[in-house]
Write a protein that holds these residues in place. Structure first.
Motif, PDB file in Angstrom:
ATOM      1  N   ILE A  22       0.874  -1.167   0.000  1.00 33.45           N
ATOM      2  CA  ILE A  22       0.000   0.000   0.000  1.00 33.45           C
ATOM      3  C   ILE A  22       0.913   1.219   0.000  1.00 33.45           C
ATOM      4  CG2 ILE A  22      -1.700   1.294   1.338  1.00 33.45           C
ATOM      5  CD1 ILE A  22      -2.815  -1.393   2.285  1.00 33.45           C
ATOM      6  N   ARG A  23       0.720   2.093  -0.963  1.00 30.61           N
ATOM      7  CA  ARG A  23       1.558   3.278  -1.120  1.00 30.61           C
ATOM      8  C   ARG A  23       0.675   4.518  -1.146  1.00 30.61           C
ATOM      9  NH1 ARG A  23       4.855   0.136   0.133  1.00 30.61           N
ATOM     10  NH2 ARG A  23       6.580  -0.671  -1.058  1.00 30.61           N
ATOM     11  N   PRO A  24       1.285   5.699  -0.941  1.00 28.70           N
ATOM     12  CA  PRO A  24       0.506   6.935  -1.025  1.00 28.70           C
ATOM     13  C   PRO A  24       0.092   7.225  -2.464  1.00 28.70           C
ATOM     14  CG  PRO A  24       2.826   7.446  -0.661  1.00 28.70           C
ATOM     15  CD  PRO A  24       2.676   5.947  -0.579  1.00 28.70           C
ATOM     16  N   LEU A  25      -0.910   8.058  -2.572  1.00 26.87           N
ATOM     17  CA  LEU A  25      -1.411   8.517  -3.867  1.00 26.87           C
ATOM     18  C   LEU A  25      -1.315  10.031  -3.867  1.00 26.87           C
ATOM     19  CD1 LEU A  25      -2.943   8.129  -6.575  1.00 26.87           C
ATOM     20  CD2 LEU A  25      -5.061   8.093  -5.229  1.00 26.87           C
ATOM     21  N   PHE A  26      -0.789  10.578  -4.951  1.00 26.88           N
ATOM     22  CA  PHE A  26      -0.654  12.015  -5.104  1.00 26.88           C
ATOM     23  C   PHE A  26      -1.602  12.484  -6.201  1.00 26.88           C
ATOM     24  CE2 PHE A  26       3.278  10.455  -3.363  1.00 26.88           C
ATOM     25  CZ  PHE A  26       3.454  11.305  -2.284  1.00 26.88           C
ATOM     26  N   VAL A 178       7.183  18.193  -8.056  1.00 31.83           N
ATOM     27  CA  VAL A 178       8.111  17.161  -7.584  1.00 31.83           C
ATOM     28  C   VAL A 178       8.603  17.493  -6.179  1.00 31.83           C
ATOM     29  CG1 VAL A 178      10.382  16.116  -7.960  1.00 31.83           C
ATOM     30  CG2 VAL A 178       8.792  16.376  -9.874  1.00 31.83           C
ATOM     31  N   ALA A 179       8.893  18.747  -5.905  1.00 34.03           N
ATOM     32  CA  ALA A 179       9.337  19.144  -4.561  1.00 34.03           C
ATOM     33  C   ALA A 179       8.246  18.846  -3.532  1.00 34.03           C
ATOM     34  CB  ALA A 179       9.714  20.626  -4.549  1.00 34.03           C
ATOM     35  N   TRP A 180       6.994  19.099  -3.901  1.00 35.15           N
ATOM     36  CA  TRP A 180       5.865  18.807  -3.009  1.00 35.15           C
ATOM     37  C   TRP A 180       5.762  17.300  -2.750  1.00 35.15           C
ATOM     38  CZ3 TRP A 180       1.279  16.278  -4.708  1.00 35.15           C
ATOM     39  CH2 TRP A 180       0.234  16.258  -3.774  1.00 35.15           C
ATOM     40  N   ILE A 181       5.882  16.497  -3.802  1.00 37.69           N
ATOM     41  CA  ILE A 181       5.832  15.044  -3.649  1.00 37.69           C
ATOM     42  C   ILE A 181       6.990  14.576  -2.776  1.00 37.69           C
ATOM     43  CG2 ILE A 181       6.113  12.849  -4.889  1.00 37.69           C
ATOM     44  CD1 ILE A 181       4.489  14.187  -7.207  1.00 37.69           C
ATOM     45  N   ASP A 182       8.173  15.078  -3.052  1.00 33.86           N
ATOM     46  CA  ASP A 182       9.342  14.686  -2.264  1.00 33.86           C
ATOM     47  C   ASP A 182       9.176  15.007  -0.788  1.00 33.86           C
ATOM     48  OD1 ASP A 182      10.686  13.581  -4.421  1.00 33.86           O
ATOM     49  OD2 ASP A 182      11.922  15.371  -4.770  1.00 33.86           O
ATOM     50  N   ARG A 183       8.573  16.153  -0.470  1.00 30.03           N
ATOM     51  CA  ARG A 183       8.345  16.495   0.942  1.00 30.03           C
ATOM     52  C   ARG A 183       7.471  15.442   1.617  1.00 30.03           C
ATOM     53  NH1 ARG A 183       8.052  21.615  -1.099  1.00 30.03           N
ATOM     54  NH2 ARG A 183       5.782  21.693  -1.082  1.00 30.03           N
ATOM     55  N   HIS A 184       6.453  14.969   0.910  1.00 27.51           N
ATOM     56  CA  HIS A 184       5.579  13.942   1.483  1.00 27.51           C
ATOM     57  C   HIS A 184       6.280  12.587   1.570  1.00 27.51           C
ATOM     58  CE1 HIS A 184       1.908  16.194   2.021  1.00 27.51           C
ATOM     59  NE2 HIS A 184       2.119  16.769   0.846  1.00 27.51           N
ATOM     60  N   GLY A 187       8.644  12.578   4.484  1.00 23.32           N
ATOM     61  CA  GLY A 187       8.062  12.968   5.769  1.00 23.32           C
ATOM     62  C   GLY A 187       8.329  14.402   6.146  1.00 23.32           C
ATOM     63  N   GLY A 188       8.413  15.265   5.120  1.00 22.85           N
ATOM     64  CA  GLY A 188       8.620  16.694   5.384  1.00 22.85           C
ATOM     65  C   GLY A 188      10.051  17.035   5.706  1.00 22.85           C
TER      66      GLY A 188
END
Length: 190
Positions: A22-26, A178-184, A187-188
């Motif tokens: 189970i992985r996150p969804l963006f 991509v920066a937003w995805i990378d932050r998630h 874990g910020g």
């Protein structure tokens, strides 16, 4: 089958299948002419090997064919995308979907149980620019300007994470997504 401790478990007989990742969804959402289509190619290139990126419209023709002469069942269409995201997760990667989705579209769907956190980012532009972009579309494209302006306003009021597409290039926007995805994903930590 139901997810339990990293496995798929039958609630009736208790059979356990191998790991059910189970992985996150963006979700990269936005009203029409916000830049979703323009950012798709640079975003896909930048995320290659880390996330699998789709435009939700890619299934519209197939879903229309499956619907026959009936209207599209939008909840089923969205649930199909959750199934695709779960399938991608089996390869160890999260999914990025570009499309006009909101949290309420996904939270109660059956496939939601197979997805980790769902994160939303809005691509946005000022209302007048959206009007101009819609008016500049080819004649065969829908001209639902007032509806799209209202949807853009709703997204501004309800989705906290946002990228303004009124300046810069699609590459610039892709870098910000991509920066937003990378932050998630980190874990910020970035």
């Amino acid at each position: 089958m139901e997810p339990r401790d990293g496995h798929a478990v039958c609630p009736e007989c208790g059979r356990v299948d191998s790991a059910a990742a189970i992985r996150p969804l963006f979700i990269v959402t936005g009203a029409s002419c916000s830049g979703k289509t323009a950012v798709l190619d640079p975003l896909t290139r930048r995320l290659a090997g880390r996330c699998v990126t789709f435009d939700v419209d890619w299934l519209l023709d197939a879903v229309g064919t499956l619907s026959g002469d009936q209207p599209i069942n939008w909840p089923a269409f969205r649930d199909a995308w959750l199934a695709v995201a779960h399938g991608v997760a089996q390869s160890g990667m999260p999914t990025v979907l570009l499309g006009p989705l909101i949290p309420a579209h996904l939270e109660t769907l059956p496939g939601r149980r197979w997805i980790a956190d769902i994160h939303f980012l809005t691509l946005d532009c000022p209302d007048e620019l959206r009007r101009a972009r819609i008016n500049a579309r080819p004649r065969w494209r829908k001209r639902d300007i007032d509806e799209q302006v209202e949807f853009g306003r709703w997204l501004r009021d309800n989705i906290a994470d946002r990228v303004d597409t009124s300046s810069g290039t699609p590459e610039d926007t892709a870098a910000r997504v991509v920066a937003w995805i990378d932050r998630h994903l980190t874990g910020g930590q970035r």
